[in-house]
Design an enzyme around this catalytic site. Structure first.
Site, PDB file in Angstrom:
ATOM      1  N   LYS A 124      44.239  27.457  49.036  1.00  0.00           N
ATOM      2  CA  LYS A 124      44.050  28.918  48.992  1.00  0.00           C
ATOM      3  C   LYS A 124      42.565  29.234  48.955  1.00  0.00           C
ATOM      4  CE  LYS A 124      45.599  33.160  46.810  1.00  0.00           C
ATOM      5  NZ  LYS A 124      46.592  33.754  45.925  1.00  0.00           N
ATOM      6  N   ASN A 150      40.972  42.462  38.971  1.00  0.00           N
ATOM      7  CA  ASN A 150      41.417  41.657  37.833  1.00  0.00           C
ATOM      8  C   ASN A 150      40.425  40.536  37.550  1.00  0.00           C
ATOM      9  OD1 ASN A 150      42.690  38.716  38.038  1.00  0.00           O
ATOM     10  ND2 ASN A 150      42.963  39.713  40.046  1.00  0.00           N
ATOM     11  N   ASN A 206      42.532  34.951  48.718  1.00  0.00           N
ATOM     12  CA  ASN A 206      42.505  35.384  47.322  1.00  0.00           C
ATOM     13  C   ASN A 206      41.799  36.749  47.248  1.00  0.00           C
ATOM     14  OD1 ASN A 206      42.597  35.212  44.433  1.00  0.00           O
ATOM     15  ND2 ASN A 206      42.589  32.978  44.639  1.00  0.00           N
ATOM     16  N   THR A 207      41.487  37.208  46.041  1.00  0.00           N
ATOM     17  CA  THR A 207      40.806  38.506  45.863  1.00  0.00           C
ATOM     18  C   THR A 207      39.330  38.384  46.264  1.00  0.00           C
ATOM     19  OG1 THR A 207      40.361  37.881  43.574  1.00  0.00           O
ATOM     20  CG2 THR A 207      42.315  39.217  43.970  1.00  0.00           C
ATOM     21  N   ASN A 262      37.453  34.249  38.919  1.00  0.00           N
ATOM     22  CA  ASN A 262      37.429  34.506  37.472  1.00  0.00           C
ATOM     23  C   ASN A 262      37.331  33.268  36.587  1.00  0.00           C
ATOM     24  OD1 ASN A 262      37.742  37.312  37.987  1.00  0.00           O
ATOM     25  ND2 ASN A 262      39.883  36.882  38.497  1.00  0.00           N
ATOM     26  N   THR A 263      37.219  32.103  37.205  1.00  0.00           N
ATOM     27  CA  THR A 263      36.940  30.885  36.428  1.00  0.00           C
ATOM     28  C   THR A 263      35.554  30.431  36.850  1.00  0.00           C
ATOM     29  OG1 THR A 263      39.268  30.256  36.261  1.00  0.00           O
ATOM     30  CG2 THR A 263      37.660  28.480  36.029  1.00  0.00           C
ATOM     31  N   PHE A 276      43.036  32.891  34.704  1.00  0.00           N
ATOM     32  CA  PHE A 276      44.082  31.851  34.603  1.00  0.00           C
ATOM     33  C   PHE A 276      44.714  31.801  33.210  1.00  0.00           C
ATOM     34  CE2 PHE A 276      42.123  28.826  38.071  1.00  0.00           C
ATOM     35  CZ  PHE A 276      42.453  29.748  39.046  1.00  0.00           C
ATOM     36  N   ASN A 299      51.279  26.950  42.371  1.00  0.00           N
ATOM     37  CA  ASN A 299      49.838  27.169  42.568  1.00  0.00           C
ATOM     38  C   ASN A 299      49.108  26.539  41.379  1.00  0.00           C
ATOM     39  OD1 ASN A 299      47.256  28.588  42.235  1.00  0.00           O
ATOM     40  ND2 ASN A 299      47.934  29.897  43.915  1.00  0.00           N
ATOM     41  N   SER A 305      39.702  31.471  42.985  1.00  0.00           N
ATOM     42  CA  SER A 305      39.702  32.597  42.052  1.00  0.00           C
ATOM     43  C   SER A 305      38.276  32.879  41.613  1.00  0.00           C
ATOM     44  CB  SER A 305      40.547  32.265  40.825  1.00  0.00           C
ATOM     45  OG  SER A 305      40.248  33.180  39.797  1.00  0.00           O
TER      46      SER A 305
END
Ligand SMILES: Cc1cc2nc3c(=O)[nH]c(=O)nc-3n(C[C@H](O)[C@H](O)[C@H](O)COP(=O)(O)O)c2cc1C
Length: 356
Positions: free
Chosen positions: A231, A127, A260-261, A195-196, A131, A157, A193
């Site tokens: 996290k 993914n 996390n991923t 993705n940011t 966010f 979170n 994350s």
């Protein structure tokens, strides 16, 4: 057929409908599942029925961790209910705790679709949601209206908006902390994350200490203190994990969520065009690395703080592996997509068997 075997058969219904959901784009399927669950639950008597099918109530499952009492150690990981919309629905499926978010101060749309991909051969997801969320105020408004919290623990979170530069990230975390403070039982500072853009740079010593110290200072001014967890990503080196241990001990936050991923694509069997999609991998391929990180943190800190273990839990055996590595609680997301709602109860039953 007796009542308990009929209920068990019903619990496995997901296996029948899963092929249909898997023909849909994963994000559409997500909305169909959550929306469908809400409709089912609105029918008279269904809440009680869902509870009796999916919830395992047993005192031996209770855990007390960072001063909170959990009715069982199986939680819903962040990202599934980003906007605090489905807490009662998910609680009905037997989760002991639910983590909402990641929420950011302002609402933001996230990345362009498609942004979630199923790697069926690997029992994984990629993914790059970015966010997408309706903002901290909207989430807080929903939490405020929740009627039946009973003994359900809710985690908040929190993250930063994409447009916020890292130098001002601390203000975003403070904003979310203040807005959610009265409505969540614990907080998670998400700096992991993939993705940011630039977010994971906040896992470095100085920016991380700044954010955690500020939140702790703020926490200490409140009428009661809420546990703050960090996290982390599974892609940190051992020396970065050593830094994380030092920071947790120094800032005296309550614990850590690992992990996390991952940005790693190691060992994936799926079609190359899927494997090459940008984003974080979750599910089975993440399991071993996240367990390794849990074990490392537990051993090298000598159990100095509680760990919530997450990453690739698709069975009771996977959950027990995380607990044996040093986790006090566990969470899941991708396993829920592949195994369905009966996974939560199956893990609880597996834990009871382990204890008996
Ligand atoms: C679609 C999707 C969205 C996610 N969004 C978030 C998020 O907003 N914040 C967060 O901390 N983790 C997020 N995660 C990561 C999960 O909470 C979890 O750490 C990770 O998926 C590993 O667990 P799993 O293998 O059980 O899925 C997301 C995961 C997925 C699959």
């Amino acid at each position: 057929m007796n009542i308990s075997s009929s209920l068990a058969t019903f619990a496995d219904m997901y296996k029948l409908v899963k092929p249909l959901f898997f023909t849909m784009d994963p994000e559409t399927a997500h909305h169909q599942v959550t929306g469908g669950l809400r409709k089912v639950r609105s029918v008279w008597g269904m809440k009680a029925l869902l509870n009796s099918i999916y919830t395992v109530d047993d005192q031996r499952l209770e855990r007390e961790v960072f001063g909170l009492k959990f009715k069982n150690p199986v939680g819903l990981a962040a990202g599934f209910d980003k906007n605090a919309e489905y807490i009662e629905e998910m609680a009905n499926l037997g989760f002991g705790f639910i983590e909402i978010g990641t929420v950011t101060p302002k609402p933001q749309p996230g990345n362009d679709k498609p942004r979630m991909f199923r790697l069926v051969n690997d029992m994984a997801l990629i993914n790059r949601m970015g966010f997408n969320n309706q903002g901290a105020d909207v989430a807080a408004g929903r939490l405020k209206k929740l009627k039946n919290r009973e003994n359900l623990i809710i985690g908040g979170n929190i993250g930063k908006n994409k447009v916020t530069p890292n130098e001002q990230a601390v203000d975003d975390y403070i904003y979310c902390f203040n807005v959610l403070f009265d409505y969540v039982d614990y907080f998670v500072v998400n700096v992991s994350s993939p993705n940011t853009p630039g977010l994971r740079d906040l896992q470095e010593k100085e920016p991380l200490k700044l954010i955690l110290n500020k939140l702790q200072q703020l926490n200490n001014t409140k009428y009661t203190q809420k546990p703050i967890l960090l996290k982390i990503a599974p892609d940190l080196t051992d020396s970065q994990l050593d830094d994380i241990i030092e920071i947790i001990v120094e800032t005296q936050i309550a614990g850590v969520i690992a992990t996390n991923t991952t940005i790693s694509r190691e060992g994936l069997q799926s079609n190359q065009s899927l494997v090459k999609e940008m984003g974080g991998v979750s599910g089975k391929p993440l399991a071993a690395r996240s367990t390794q990180v849990i074990q490392y943190l537990h051993d090298h800190s000598e159990g100095a703080f509680p760990i919530i273990g997450v990453g690739g839990i698709h069975s009771a055996t996977d959950a027990i592996e995380k607990l044996n590595a040093g986790a006090s609680l566990i969470q899941l997301y991708t396993g829920f997509i592949y195994e369905g709602p009966s996974l939560v109860g199956n893990i609880c039953k597996g834990l009871l068997t382990r204890h008996s």
